[in-house]
Write a protein that holds these residues in place. Sequence first.
Motif, PDB file in Angstrom:
ATOM      1  N   LEU A 140       0.845  -1.189   0.000  1.00 21.15           N
ATOM      2  CA  LEU A 140       0.000   0.000   0.000  1.00 21.15           C
ATOM      3  C   LEU A 140       0.882   1.240   0.000  1.00 21.15           C
ATOM      4  O   LEU A 140       1.876   1.312   0.727  1.00 21.15           O
ATOM      5  CB  LEU A 140      -0.903   0.003   1.238  1.00 21.15           C
ATOM      6  N   LEU A 141       0.515   2.221  -0.826  1.00 20.79           N
ATOM      7  CA  LEU A 141       1.184   3.518  -0.849  1.00 20.79           C
ATOM      8  C   LEU A 141       0.231   4.555  -0.272  1.00 20.79           C
ATOM      9  O   LEU A 141      -0.915   4.663  -0.708  1.00 20.79           O
ATOM     10  CB  LEU A 141       1.558   3.900  -2.284  1.00 20.79           C
ATOM     11  N   GLN A 155       1.318   6.635  -9.969  1.00 19.16           N
ATOM     12  CA  GLN A 155       1.247   6.051 -11.309  1.00 19.16           C
ATOM     13  C   GLN A 155       2.166   4.847 -11.433  1.00 19.16           C
ATOM     14  O   GLN A 155       1.787   3.827 -12.025  1.00 19.16           O
ATOM     15  CB  GLN A 155       1.603   7.115 -12.348  1.00 19.16           C
ATOM     16  N   ASN A 156       3.365   4.931 -10.846  1.00 22.89           N
ATOM     17  CA  ASN A 156       4.314   3.824 -10.932  1.00 22.89           C
ATOM     18  C   ASN A 156       3.810   2.574 -10.223  1.00 22.89           C
ATOM     19  O   ASN A 156       3.890   1.464 -10.759  1.00 22.89           O
ATOM     20  CB  ASN A 156       5.666   4.243 -10.331  1.00 22.89           C
ATOM     21  N   VAL A 162       0.064  -2.264  -6.980  1.00 17.13           N
ATOM     22  CA  VAL A 162       0.020  -1.786  -5.601  1.00 17.13           C
ATOM     23  C   VAL A 162      -1.141  -0.809  -5.448  1.00 17.13           C
ATOM     24  O   VAL A 162      -1.394   0.017  -6.327  1.00 17.13           O
ATOM     25  CB  VAL A 162       1.353  -1.086  -5.228  1.00 17.13           C
ATOM     26  N   GLU A 163      -1.842  -0.880  -4.325  1.00 18.93           N
ATOM     27  CA  GLU A 163      -2.978   0.012  -4.090  1.00 18.93           C
ATOM     28  C   GLU A 163      -2.507   1.330  -3.475  1.00 18.93           C
ATOM     29  O   GLU A 163      -1.488   1.386  -2.785  1.00 18.93           O
ATOM     30  CB  GLU A 163      -3.997  -0.673  -3.187  1.00 18.93           C
ATOM     31  N   ILE A 182      -5.825   6.556  -7.496  1.00 21.61           N
ATOM     32  CA  ILE A 182      -5.937   6.078  -6.122  1.00 21.61           C
ATOM     33  C   ILE A 182      -7.082   5.074  -6.017  1.00 21.61           C
ATOM     34  O   ILE A 182      -7.991   5.039  -6.841  1.00 21.61           O
ATOM     35  CB  ILE A 182      -6.140   7.230  -5.124  1.00 21.61           C
ATOM     36  N   ASP A 183      -7.006   4.243  -4.989  1.00 22.99           N
ATOM     37  CA  ASP A 183      -7.994   3.175  -4.804  1.00 22.99           C
ATOM     38  C   ASP A 183      -9.032   3.497  -3.741  1.00 22.99           C
ATOM     39  O   ASP A 183     -10.165   3.036  -3.820  1.00 22.99           O
ATOM     40  CB  ASP A 183      -7.274   1.872  -4.437  1.00 22.99           C
TER      41      ASP A 183
END
Length: 307
Positions: A140-141, A155-156, A162-163, A182-183
């Motif tokens: 998660l970021l 974006q990367n 990755v969420e 974004i999620d």
Amino acid sequence: MKNKERRAGRVIGIGACTFDILFRTEEMPRSSETILADAFSMQLGGPAVVTLCGLSKLGIETEFLGKIGDDHFVSDQLVAWMKENRIETDRLRRHTNGLSRVVLVLVDRRSGSRSFVFRPDSFELTADDPILEFPLECGLLVIDEANPLALRAAQNVKESGVEVFYCGGWYRGDMECLFQNIDFFVVSTEFFASWDRLDDTTHDLPMLFSKGSFAFGIITMGEDGCIVISNDSTFHFPAFEVEVVDTTGAGDAFCAGVAFAYMHRWPLLDLVRFASACAALNCMSLGGSAGLPTLDEVEEFLEKSSA
């Protein structure tokens, strides 16, 4: 396999970190007036980094990416606080001749409300920053602004599956682009106040939700609780009643609870209840990071609340 599982359980945060200086007083000072503080503290601040602190207290492995200045006392203390909270800082950079963000927080003893005076950073987070030269290996970021570095990172990682979680207090930067990457998100009422195209919380959250493909969105409203929207439902969740000392960092503690519960794939109602408990417990201490609860403390609080 173990390395993959470890990376999937990590959270990386990108944003600004602040050196918070807090005074609690019986009343806010007037012009030319000198008043006494009955409590004082210096703590780590900033939405993304305090969210990471909260996740670390809950048992999640975390890393912070960003910049601080080279104003030694302030910046050295910021690094020390992150290490105390078990936040990895290998990719935290010092900006030559830069000043880190310092915030003076005046807390009203009677209500727990706050006033702020701050010195901003003297540098910016740019899209070409070498911080992102290495893969962001995580599950998660967490980002707290739509600055160029955060946008590029979002974006990367999206390309890698990755969420991305946006925890925002203010409308800043290229939000239109951010919401495409974004999620799920948590924003405050101040976010709406700082975006002149959004006027009414209840009306505008669905409009905001329509700007991307989200699992859910939440707007926090302090003592009035929060509003939650997903593809399946929209509902209000009230805030827990506690003896409030200071509301600084309550939203960040809430975000830590949201991220923790989301990573464990809890149902949305359980997620919001857990996050609200994290925020309530944090309000019982002075400052944004000192009162962040452990998992045992949240579970005990919820057990008593249920009873």
